[in-house]
Design an enzyme around this catalytic site. Structure first.
Site, PDB file in Angstrom:
ATOM      1  CD  GLU A   1      -3.818  -2.829   7.176  1.00  0.00           C
ATOM      2  OE1 GLU A   1      -2.935  -3.074   6.987  1.00  0.00           O
ATOM      3  OE2 GLU A   1      -4.703  -1.955   6.789  1.00  0.00           O
TER       4      GLU A   1
ATOM      5  CD  GLU B   1      -3.414   5.342   6.432  1.00  0.00           C
ATOM      6  OE1 GLU B   1      -3.148   4.799   5.182  1.00  0.00           O
ATOM      7  OE2 GLU B   1      -2.467   5.287   7.112  1.00  0.00           O
TER       8      GLU B   1
ATOM      9  N   GLY C   1       4.602   1.191   4.839  1.00  0.00           N
ATOM     10  CA  GLY C   1       6.085   0.904   5.019  1.00  0.00           C
ATOM     11  C   GLY C   1       7.068   0.989   3.974  1.00  0.00           C
TER      12      GLY C   1
ATOM     13  CB  SER D   1       5.237  -2.644  11.562  1.00  0.00           C
ATOM     14  OG  SER D   1       4.577  -1.192  12.156  1.00  0.00           O
TER      15      SER D   1
ATOM     16  CG  HIS E   1      -5.958   1.525   4.958  1.00  0.00           C
ATOM     17  ND1 HIS E   1      -5.518   2.158   6.138  1.00  0.00           N
ATOM     18  CD2 HIS E   1      -4.793   0.598   4.501  1.00  0.00           C
ATOM     19  CE1 HIS E   1      -4.618   2.228   5.976  1.00  0.00           C
ATOM     20  NE2 HIS E   1      -3.975   1.882   5.980  1.00  0.00           N
TER      21      HIS E   1
ATOM     22  CG  ASN F   1      -1.509   0.817   0.894  1.00  0.00           C
ATOM     23  OD1 ASN F   1      -2.084   1.955  -0.014  1.00  0.00           O
ATOM     24  ND2 ASN F   1      -2.362   1.695   2.139  1.00  0.00           N
ATOM     25  CD1 TRP F   2       3.315   0.899  -2.636  1.00  0.00           C
ATOM     26  CD2 TRP F   2       3.609   2.004  -4.609  1.00  0.00           C
ATOM     27  NE1 TRP F   2       4.590   0.428  -3.400  1.00  0.00           N
ATOM     28  CE2 TRP F   2       4.555   0.822  -4.924  1.00  0.00           C
ATOM     29  CE3 TRP F   2       3.827   3.030  -5.517  1.00  0.00           C
ATOM     30  CZ2 TRP F   2       5.178   0.366  -5.704  1.00  0.00           C
ATOM     31  CZ3 TRP F   2       3.959   2.400  -7.431  1.00  0.00           C
ATOM     32  CH2 TRP F   2       4.768   1.167  -7.167  1.00  0.00           C
ATOM     33  CE  LYS F   3      -0.156   3.755   5.141  1.00  0.00           C
ATOM     34  NZ  LYS F   3      -0.118   3.598   6.197  1.00  0.00           N
TER      35      LYS F   3
ATOM     36  N   GLY G   1       2.514   1.860  10.830  1.00  0.00           N
ATOM     37  CA  GLY G   1       3.427   3.019  10.932  1.00  0.00           C
ATOM     38  C   GLY G   1       4.181   3.041  12.066  1.00  0.00           C
TER      39      GLY G   1
HETATM   40  C1  PEP Z   1      -0.786   0.399   5.987  1.00  0.00           C
HETATM   41  O1  PEP Z   1      -1.318   1.363   6.331  1.00  0.00           O
HETATM   42  O2  PEP Z   1      -1.856  -1.103   5.348  1.00  0.00           O
HETATM   43  C2  PEP Z   1       0.784  -0.655   6.915  1.00  0.00           C
HETATM   44  C3  PEP Z   1       0.430  -2.146   6.812  1.00  0.00           C
HETATM   45  O3  PEP Z   1       1.588   0.369   6.991  1.00  0.00           O
HETATM   46  P1  PEP Z   1       3.093  -0.459   7.708  1.00  0.00           P
HETATM   47  O4  PEP Z   1       3.075  -1.083   7.204  1.00  0.00           O
HETATM   48  O5  PEP Z   1       3.758   1.195   7.285  1.00  0.00           O
HETATM   49  O6  PEP Z   1       2.580  -0.346   9.526  1.00  0.00           O
END
Ligand code: PEP
Length: 263
Positions: A178, A108, A244, A222, A106, A13-15, A184
């Site tokens: 998640e 976010e 990330g 993460s 998600h 997921n490049w966001k 993050g």
């Molecule tokens: C995400 O936002 O889907 C995610 C898992 O981010 P990260 O790996 O940076 O925690």
């Protein structure tokens, strides 16, 4: 545990990243990794979710990759079809452009952009009606975990969409668990905690649909090469949604390889 072999998925997921030049480099580097040591789709399905702006160019650039890399939209409109909805991209428009996968729910989107359970369910309904495959994200906050509500919150998020998913549509859904406190932050759920939640999710899904025993349930929060092998070893963790670490081709590739080799 499903007892059946479920092909793992690893999705980046490049966001709201990266800028053009870095995106080109990231794609080239990932293609190079896959060329040197390819990962067959039967061993691990690999996807990336760039910004809406970059969906089609990313898809085109991966079209000659040594391993299939599918392209995933990060979100879609709660409005179906076409019309006077400035700034929106509907499920039908995605499908019409050859985009077959979409992330929905998600944290976010839920937390920063206020996507309610109703909005998320509308998005799921539209995506399924247009024939898209959904990666549906669920997860609890730290406060919810600390007050012992994690399981209830996550299962409720699955129930939120169960009314809009027809019996034969569950095979078009992949779940991503998640925990919000792990996104993050560098904190990962321990493999035991993640496995426990994944097993509960599978149990909950299996009460709703026979497809529950074979649906992929991804872990996100993460994930990095250093913890991917341990997570991949858990029976109900069928892949990863990676934020990330997916912005670094080598790290993302190593995570995909860990799942391809461990499963
Ligand atoms: C995400 O936002 O889907 C995610 C898992 O981010 P990260 O790996 O940076 O925690």
């Amino acid at each position: 545990m499903s007892g059946l072999t479920i092909t793992p998925w690893v999705v980046g997921n490049w966001k709201m990243n990266p800028m053009q030049a870095n995106a080109q480099q990231l794609i080239q580097d990932l293609k190079q990794q896959l060329k040197q040591n390819n990962i067959p789709a039967e061993a691990c399905r690999i996807g990336v979710a760039p910004t809406t702006l970059a969906l089609l160019s990313t898809q085109a650039q991966f079209s000659d990759a040594a391993s299939e890399v599918f392209t995933v939209a990060q979100d879609l409109s709660r409005i179906a079809g076409t019309g006077a909805y400035t700034g929106e991209v509907s499920a039908e428009l995605l499908k019409d452009s050859g985009i077959e996968y979409v992330l929905i729910g998600h944290s976010e989107r839920r937390e920063i952009f206020g996507d309610s359970a109703k909005v998320v369910a509308d998005k799921v309904k539209n995506a399924l009606a247009a024939g898209l495959h959904i990666i549906y994200c669920v997860g609890e906050s730290l406060a919810q975990r600390e007050s012992g509500q994690a399981e209830q919150v996550v299962l409720e998020q699955i129930c939120d969409i169960s009314t809009v998913v027809n019996a034969d549509q569950w095979t078009h859904i992949t779940i991503a668990y998640e925990p919000i406190w792990a996104i993050g932050t560098g904190k990962t759920a321990s493999p035991e905690d993640a496995q426990n939640m994944h097993a509960k999710i599978r149990e909950g899904l299996s009460q709703i649909t026979p497809a529950g025993s074979t649906m992929a349930i991804l872990y996100g929060g993460s994930v990095k090469p250093e913890n991917a092998v341990e997570l991949a070893a858990c029976p109900d963790i069928n892949g990863a949604l990676v934020g990330g670490a997916s912005l670094n081709a080598e790290s993302f590739y190593q995570i995909a390889r860990a799942f391809a080799q461990t499963k």
